[in-house]
Design a protein around this motif. Structure first.
Motif, PDB file in Angstrom:
ATOM      1  N   PRO A 191       0.832  -1.215   0.000  1.00 48.89           N
ATOM      2  CA  PRO A 191       0.000   0.000   0.000  1.00 48.89           C
ATOM      3  C   PRO A 191       0.865   1.262   0.000  1.00 48.89           C
ATOM      4  N   VAL A 192       0.305   2.331  -0.517  1.00 51.36           N
ATOM      5  CA  VAL A 192       0.993   3.619  -0.547  1.00 51.36           C
ATOM      6  C   VAL A 192       0.718   4.309   0.790  1.00 51.36           C
ATOM      7  N   PHE A 193       1.777   4.510   1.561  1.00 49.12           N
ATOM      8  CA  PHE A 193       1.630   5.161   2.853  1.00 49.12           C
ATOM      9  C   PHE A 193       1.783   6.673   2.747  1.00 49.12           C
ATOM     10  N   GLN A 194       2.523   7.119   1.768  1.00 49.78           N
ATOM     11  CA  GLN A 194       2.718   8.553   1.560  1.00 49.78           C
ATOM     12  C   GLN A 194       2.755   8.818   0.062  1.00 49.78           C
ATOM     13  N   GLN A 195       1.832   9.642  -0.412  1.00 45.44           N
ATOM     14  CA  GLN A 195       1.784   9.977  -1.828  1.00 45.44           C
ATOM     15  C   GLN A 195       2.960  10.865  -2.187  1.00 45.44           C
ATOM     16  N   LEU A 196       3.616  10.550  -3.308  1.00 44.35           N
ATOM     17  CA  LEU A 196       4.704  11.359  -3.860  1.00 44.35           C
ATOM     18  C   LEU A 196       4.274  11.864  -5.224  1.00 44.35           C
ATOM     19  N   GLU A 197       4.708  13.072  -5.555  1.00 47.25           N
ATOM     20  CA  GLU A 197       4.406  13.592  -6.898  1.00 47.25           C
ATOM     21  C   GLU A 197       5.527  14.502  -7.361  1.00 47.25           C
ATOM     22  N   SER A 198       5.889  14.341  -8.619  1.00 43.97           N
ATOM     23  CA  SER A 198       6.868  15.195  -9.258  1.00 43.97           C
ATOM     24  C   SER A 198       6.127  16.111 -10.223  1.00 43.97           C
ATOM     25  N   ILE A 199       6.305  17.414 -10.039  1.00 46.48           N
ATOM     26  CA  ILE A 199       5.644  18.396 -10.899  1.00 46.48           C
ATOM     27  C   ILE A 199       6.730  19.122 -11.676  1.00 46.48           C
ATOM     28  N   VAL A 200       6.732  18.936 -12.981  1.00 45.78           N
ATOM     29  CA  VAL A 200       7.738  19.535 -13.854  1.00 45.78           C
ATOM     30  C   VAL A 200       7.016  20.384 -14.886  1.00 45.78           C
ATOM     31  N   GLY A 201       7.367  21.685 -14.961  1.00 46.87           N
ATOM     32  CA  GLY A 201       6.734  22.533 -15.958  1.00 46.87           C
ATOM     33  C   GLY A 201       6.950  24.000 -15.699  1.00 46.87           C
ATOM     34  N   ASP A 202       6.153  24.810 -16.404  1.00 49.16           N
ATOM     35  CA  ASP A 202       6.250  26.253 -16.249  1.00 49.16           C
ATOM     36  C   ASP A 202       5.376  26.704 -15.076  1.00 49.16           C
ATOM     37  N   LYS A 203       5.366  27.998 -14.829  1.00 49.89           N
ATOM     38  CA  LYS A 203       4.650  28.556 -13.675  1.00 49.89           C
ATOM     39  C   LYS A 203       3.160  28.220 -13.703  1.00 49.89           C
ATOM     40  N   LYS A 204       2.541  28.325 -14.858  1.00 51.03           N
ATOM     41  CA  LYS A 204       1.110  28.064 -14.987  1.00 51.03           C
ATOM     42  C   LYS A 204       0.796  26.595 -14.669  1.00 51.03           C
ATOM     43  N   PHE A 205       1.584  25.684 -15.223  1.00 50.62           N
ATOM     44  CA  PHE A 205       1.353  24.255 -14.985  1.00 50.62           C
ATOM     45  C   PHE A 205       1.554  23.903 -13.517  1.00 50.62           C
ATOM     46  N   ILE A 206       2.626  24.430 -12.922  1.00 50.67           N
ATOM     47  CA  ILE A 206       2.914  24.137 -11.514  1.00 50.67           C
ATOM     48  C   ILE A 206       1.780  24.654 -10.628  1.00 50.67           C
ATOM     49  N   ALA A 207       1.321  25.882 -10.880  1.00 57.80           N
ATOM     50  CA  ALA A 207       0.224  26.467 -10.096  1.00 57.80           C
ATOM     51  C   ALA A 207      -1.038  25.628 -10.215  1.00 57.80           C
ATOM     52  N   GLN A 208      -1.344  25.188 -11.435  1.00 58.16           N
ATOM     53  CA  GLN A 208      -2.548  24.389 -11.673  1.00 58.16           C
ATOM     54  C   GLN A 208      -2.479  23.066 -10.915  1.00 58.16           C
ATOM     55  N   ARG A 209      -1.335  22.381 -11.003  1.00 57.41           N
ATOM     56  CA  ARG A 209      -1.210  21.073 -10.357  1.00 57.41           C
ATOM     57  C   ARG A 209      -1.220  21.201  -8.836  1.00 57.41           C
ATOM     58  N   LEU A 210      -0.530  22.218  -8.301  1.00 60.43           N
ATOM     59  CA  LEU A 210      -0.551  22.424  -6.848  1.00 60.43           C
ATOM     60  C   LEU A 210      -1.962  22.738  -6.362  1.00 60.43           C
ATOM     61  N   SER A 211      -2.701  23.507  -7.145  1.00 58.77           N
ATOM     62  CA  SER A 211      -4.085  23.833  -6.801  1.00 58.77           C
ATOM     63  C   SER A 211      -4.945  22.564  -6.753  1.00 58.77           C
ATOM     64  N   GLU A 212      -4.757  21.678  -7.728  1.00 58.55           N
ATOM     65  CA  GLU A 212      -5.499  20.409  -7.749  1.00 58.55           C
ATOM     66  C   GLU A 212      -5.175  19.557  -6.527  1.00 58.55           C
ATOM     67  N   LEU A 213      -3.903  19.472  -6.193  1.00 59.29           N
ATOM     68  CA  LEU A 213      -3.488  18.680  -5.028  1.00 59.29           C
ATOM     69  C   LEU A 213      -4.042  19.293  -3.742  1.00 59.29           C
ATOM     70  N   LYS A 214      -4.039  20.608  -3.682  1.00 61.11           N
ATOM     71  CA  LYS A 214      -4.546  21.299  -2.500  1.00 61.11           C
ATOM     72  C   LYS A 214      -6.038  21.025  -2.314  1.00 61.11           C
ATOM     73  N   LYS A 215      -6.787  21.024  -3.409  1.00 59.49           N
ATOM     74  CA  LYS A 215      -8.226  20.745  -3.346  1.00 59.49           C
ATOM     75  C   LYS A 215      -8.504  19.323  -2.875  1.00 59.49           C
ATOM     76  N   ASN A 216      -7.631  18.364  -3.263  1.00 55.94           N
ATOM     77  CA  ASN A 216      -7.817  16.973  -2.849  1.00 55.94           C
ATOM     78  C   ASN A 216      -7.680  16.816  -1.341  1.00 55.94           C
ATOM     79  N   GLY A 217      -6.855  17.645  -0.726  1.00 53.47           N
ATOM     80  CA  GLY A 217      -6.701  17.635   0.718  1.00 53.47           C
ATOM     81  C   GLY A 217      -5.878  16.491   1.291  1.00 53.47           C
ATOM     82  N   VAL A 218      -5.319  15.636   0.427  1.00 57.37           N
ATOM     83  CA  VAL A 218      -4.530  14.510   0.925  1.00 57.37           C
ATOM     84  C   VAL A 218      -3.097  14.956   1.211  1.00 57.37           C
ATOM     85  N   SER A 219      -2.422  14.193   2.055  1.00 58.18           N
ATOM     86  CA  SER A 219      -1.027  14.475   2.350  1.00 58.18           C
ATOM     87  C   SER A 219      -0.172  14.020   1.168  1.00 58.18           C
TER      88      SER A 219
END
Length: 154
Positions: free
Chosen positions: A29-57
């Motif tokens: 099982p996955v005990f801690q989610q990991l994510e690599s975000i590679v891109g420009d400012k717009k892409f990074i902001a969008q992905r961080l916003s999505e992760l923030k909305k999910n509320g998971v660690s």
């Protein structure tokens, strides 16, 4: 596990050699989610916003690859993840790093400058506040003096 393995499922094979051979695959099982975000400012902001909305660690690696110079990436990312379960473990600003590494100071050659003059130029280029410059110069001088003492024959 590193960020390069973040999307991979992990498993263990249990092999029993009783009467014959029995192989069982057990998914870890996955005990801690990991994510690599590679891109420009717009892409990074969008992905961080999505992760923030999910509320998971989630532990995140952010690699900025946009074309514009972005010297305050760290503070910007911290603003994006404020009040969330996102923790940035690795932050890389490739464009700013490339800009700093490829800058050429045409006024002086490194061969013409001593260690303190080079350090002073770097402090100036990185907009270090004057109140910090004196302390940083004194600490750097201690290091340089220590290196010179070690080079002296006994």
């Amino acid at each position: 596990m590193g960020f390069g393995e973040a999307g991979q499922k992990k498993q263990v094979n249990l092999i029993e050699f009783n009467e014959g051979r029995n192989i069982e695959t057990i998914e870890i099982p996955v005990f801690q989610q990991l994510e690599s975000i590679v891109g420009d400012k717009k892409f990074i902001a969008q992905r961080l916003s999505e992760l923030k909305k999910n509320g998971v660690s989630v532990w995140v690696e952010v690699i900025y690859t946009g074309n514009e110079i972005f010297p305050d990436l760290s503070s910007w990312v911290n603003e994006q993840i404020a009040n969330s379960n996102i923790e940035v473990l690795k932050l890389q600003n490739r464009q700013y790093l490339n800009e700093v590494l490829t800058q050429v100071d045409t006024a002086d050659s490194l061969d013409e400058l001593n260690e303190m003059e080079v350090f002073d130029k770097l402090l100036g280029k990185n907009n270090i506040p004057d109140e910090q410059k004196a302390e940083l110069k004194a600490l750097y001088k201690e290091i340089i003096d220590g290196l010179h003492i070690q080079d002296m024959p006994l």
